[in-house]
Design a protein around this motif. Structure first.
Motif, PDB file in Angstrom:
ATOM      1  N   SER A  81      10.938 -18.682 -15.972  1.00 27.02           N
ATOM      2  CA  SER A  81      12.069 -18.605 -15.048  1.00 27.02           C
ATOM      3  C   SER A  81      11.620 -18.782 -13.612  1.00 27.02           C
ATOM      4  N   ALA A  82      12.532 -19.276 -12.786  1.00 23.28           N
ATOM      5  CA  ALA A  82      12.273 -19.376 -11.350  1.00 23.28           C
ATOM      6  C   ALA A  82      12.422 -18.017 -10.672  1.00 23.28           C
ATOM      7  N   ARG A  83      12.984 -17.051 -11.380  1.00 24.98           N
ATOM      8  CA  ARG A  83      13.177 -15.708 -10.824  1.00 24.98           C
ATOM      9  C   ARG A  83      11.864 -14.956 -10.946  1.00 24.98           C
ATOM     10  N   GLY A  84      11.168 -14.830  -9.821  1.00 27.01           N
ATOM     11  CA  GLY A  84       9.806 -14.324  -9.889  1.00 27.01           C
ATOM     12  C   GLY A  84       9.550 -13.014  -9.192  1.00 27.01           C
ATOM     13  N   THR A  85      10.601 -12.263  -8.837  1.00 25.32           N
ATOM     14  CA  THR A  85      10.363 -10.979  -8.173  1.00 25.32           C
ATOM     15  C   THR A  85       9.763  -9.983  -9.162  1.00 25.32           C
ATOM     16  N   VAL A  86       9.137  -8.963  -8.618  1.00 20.52           N
ATOM     17  CA  VAL A  86       8.562  -7.924  -9.474  1.00 20.52           C
ATOM     18  C   VAL A  86       9.647  -7.269 -10.322  1.00 20.52           C
ATOM     19  N   ASP A  87      10.817  -7.018  -9.707  1.00 17.80           N
ATOM     20  CA  ASP A  87      11.917  -6.385 -10.443  1.00 17.80           C
ATOM     21  C   ASP A  87      12.354  -7.252 -11.617  1.00 17.80           C
ATOM     22  N   ASP A  88      12.465  -8.573 -11.394  1.00 18.98           N
ATOM     23  CA  ASP A  88      12.858  -9.470 -12.483  1.00 18.98           C
ATOM     24  C   ASP A  88      11.841  -9.438 -13.621  1.00 18.98           C
ATOM     25  N   ARG A  89      10.564  -9.421 -13.259  1.00 21.32           N
ATOM     26  CA  ARG A  89       9.527  -9.396 -14.299  1.00 21.32           C
ATOM     27  C   ARG A  89       9.590  -8.098 -15.095  1.00 21.32           C
ATOM     28  N   ILE A  90       9.797  -6.993 -14.396  1.00 20.73           N
ATOM     29  CA  ILE A  90       9.881  -5.695 -15.070  1.00 20.73           C
ATOM     30  C   ILE A  90      11.063  -5.672 -16.029  1.00 20.73           C
ATOM     31  N   VAL A  91      12.216  -6.148 -15.550  1.00 24.95           N
ATOM     32  CA  VAL A  91      13.409  -6.149 -16.413  1.00 24.95           C
ATOM     33  C   VAL A  91      13.206  -7.075 -17.604  1.00 24.95           C
ATOM     34  N   GLY A  92      12.600  -8.242 -17.364  1.00 22.71           N
ATOM     35  CA  GLY A  92      12.356  -9.183 -18.462  1.00 22.71           C
ATOM     36  C   GLY A  92      11.457  -8.591 -19.537  1.00 22.71           C
TER      37      GLY A  92
END
Length: 227
Positions: A76-87
């Protein structure tokens, strides 16, 4: 290796399919979450883009995790730490941020598959008693081959009683291990949960009440519990 790509960007999907084909990997490609749920059965690896037109990517990840044993790699292009944690919390085995190198993607996929193979090799056999089967790591229960949906506490209660294989599980121990505390209405709460468990399993005689003491498996099931 059966790889499913879930990606709505035509250019990205076509480029990745071509690049993987050059490396000997055949890719099945769908553009929506609804297509993905139908195509995921039997896959070894799912490559999941989060920005889909019809569903929330994290919700889809959770649905895929619940319905398949495939390795899931978010791309994904969504690369914030929060996005990674949720993923990762939603069930993904790995998370790779676009743009990425195809060879790195393949290296990550192979690493995930190795880890999962090791995990499956060490996975304990299900508990079996009568025609009931309990997959403890997978948090799954089958009765007569049919899946049974249990709450977390009902599942813990069933595992405790099944693992005792005919020995009595005392009320105090069950309450302490399943609820982590005791209170004035704890025994009544336990009785209600056992009632729910018997009803959901459709086998009211499977769990026997030992009055004033606790619960145990029936004589027919006890002694046949296998791991």
């Amino acid at each position: 290796m059966h790889v499913l790509l879930i990606e709505d960007d035509v250019h990205v999907g076509a480029a990745l399919r071509s690049a993987l084909a050059m490396r000997g990997v055949v890719l099945e490609w769908v553009a929506t979450g609804h297509e993905a749920l139908e195509a995921a059965d039997g896959c070894d690896v799912v490559l999941l883009d989060l920005g889909l037109p019809d569903v929330n990517g994290f919700d889809l990840c959770r649905a895929l995790r619940a319905g398949t044993d495939a390795a899931i790699v978010v791309v994904s292009a969504r690369g914030t730490v929060d996005d990674r944690i949720v993923g990762l919390s939603s069930g993904a085995d790995d998370y790779l941020v676009k743009p990425y190198n195809v060879d790195e993607l393949l290296a990550r996929v192979r690493a995930v598959l190795r880890r999962r193979a090791i995990g499956l090799a060490s996975r304990p056999e299900p508990l079996r008693f009568g025609d009931v089967e309990v997959d403890v790591p997978g948090h799954k229960v089958f009765a007569g081959g049919e899946p049974i949906t249990l709450s977390r506490k009902e599942f813990q209660l069933l595992v405790m009683i099944a693992a005792a294989d005919g020995d009595v599980c005392r009320r105090e121990r069950i309450i302490a291990e399943v609820w982590g505390e005791t209170w004035p209405g704890a025994n009544r709460t336990l009785d209600v949960h056992v009632g729910y468990l018997r009803t959901k399993l459709g086998r009211p005689d499977l769990i026997i009440t030992v009055r004033g003491v606790g619960y145990r498996l029936s004589a027919d099931a006890a002694g046949r519990t296998a791991r």
